[in-house]
Enzyme design. Structure first.
Site, PDB file in Angstrom:
ATOM      1  N   GLU A 102     -22.439  21.827   6.087  1.00  0.00           N
ATOM      2  CA  GLU A 102     -22.835  23.163   6.519  1.00  0.00           C
ATOM      3  C   GLU A 102     -23.732  23.146   7.756  1.00  0.00           C
ATOM      4  OE1 GLU A 102     -21.800  25.951   5.505  1.00  0.00           O
ATOM      5  OE2 GLU A 102     -20.923  25.614   3.529  1.00  0.00           O
ATOM      6  N   GLU A 120     -19.377   4.609  -8.801  1.00  0.00           N
ATOM      7  CA  GLU A 120     -20.839   4.703  -8.758  1.00  0.00           C
ATOM      8  C   GLU A 120     -21.530   3.454  -9.294  1.00  0.00           C
ATOM      9  OE1 GLU A 120     -22.691   6.880 -12.514  1.00  0.00           O
ATOM     10  OE2 GLU A 120     -21.248   8.173 -11.502  1.00  0.00           O
TER      11      GLU A 120
END
Length: 274
Positions: A81, A112
């Site tokens: 953004e 992960e």
């Protein structure tokens, strides 16, 4: 002694399947109200982080968000953004997620657990001492994030973390830990809920405050936003009308000519003076 994860504690609510829709929604809302209160308590740590990283960014440093699952997605979201909102290159704030871009849409849970991969990805991006690595992990135990932060810190890079478990292993690798204990989730262990919400709010605070400090905002306006659609062109045009006192069509032509509100204002005023 085993690390006690608040995020894995049993929900304060039982027999969820027996509740009405209204009860479920009210209960979730009640829990969500706890999030901003928890964040309020860690504002001094957020401030400390911003004051530490802004000078680094003025020297060309970058921010790296690192996470897995929901935490990783939120980091990528916030980073993505920044260019349209503040007109910054996408290389200034970078979101890395365990498992790569495919993990944005599909689960890549095993990724992960790789303690070396995160640091390898940072090295590939030529991470340096002006950069800041911010690990995001609700549990505070994600190996992908912890491994990257540990190596970053060993190499003189500023590290911070956003976690929902006080005293989590990730905090031990952070120069500036941000620990937000929002309590057990409504759905036991579902950290996409309150924990994820708290992470999103803190990321909003970090990126927005940093961009203001870097001069990417004027007054309360996004004067450097990218003009990527008609809505944003209209918004920018109205900013110029308000700021310069000119008519809408003139403002729009000026905006499209110069490419940003800030540049258009500077050009208009320079021409007026000359």
């Amino acid at each position: 002694m085993a690390f006690n994860k608040i995020t894995e504690s049993p929900s304060l609510y039982n027999d969820l399947e027996k509740k009405s829709v209204l009860e479920i929604l009210q209960d979730i809302n009640t829990e969500d109200m706890k999030v901003p209160l928890a964040i309020h308590e860690v504002i001094p740590q957020i401030e400390k982080l911003i004051l530490a990283l802004v000078p680094r960014m003025k020297q060309g440093g970058r921010i790296f968000y690192m996470g897995a699952g929901t935490s990783g997605r939120l980091g990528v979201l916030d980073a993505s953004e920044v260019p349209p909102t503040f007109g910054m290159p996408p290389t200034w704030i970078i979101g890395l997620i365990a498992g790569g871009d495919r993990a944005l849409r599909s689960s890549a849970e095993k990724a992960e657990d790789d303690t070396e991969r995160g640091w390898q990805e940072l090295q590939a991006l030529k991470v340096g001492t002006n950069d800041t690595v911010i690990g995001i992990a609700a549990s505070g135990t994600t190996p992908y994030v912890i491994g990257a932060m540990r190596e970053a810190r060993r190499n003189g890079i500023l590290t911070a973390c956003i976690t929902n478990n006080p005293g989590a292993p990730i905090s031990l690798e952070a120069d500036i830990p941000i620990e937000i204990p929002v309590g057990p989730e409504y759905l036991t262990g579902s950290t996409r809920m309150k924990s994820g919400t708290s992470q999103k709010l803190v990321l909003n605070m970090i990126s927005t405050a940093v961009m203001i400090q870097l001069g990417r905002v004027k007054g309360n306006k996004m004067v450097n936003m990218q003009l990527t659609n008609n809505k944003l062109i209209d918004r920018g045009t109205r900013m110029l009308v308000e700021e310069l006192g000119i008519d809408y069509n003139h403002a729009k032509d000026l905006l499209l000519l110069h490419g940003s509100v800030k540049t258009a204002i500077e050009a208009f005023r320079q021409k007026s003076v000359s």
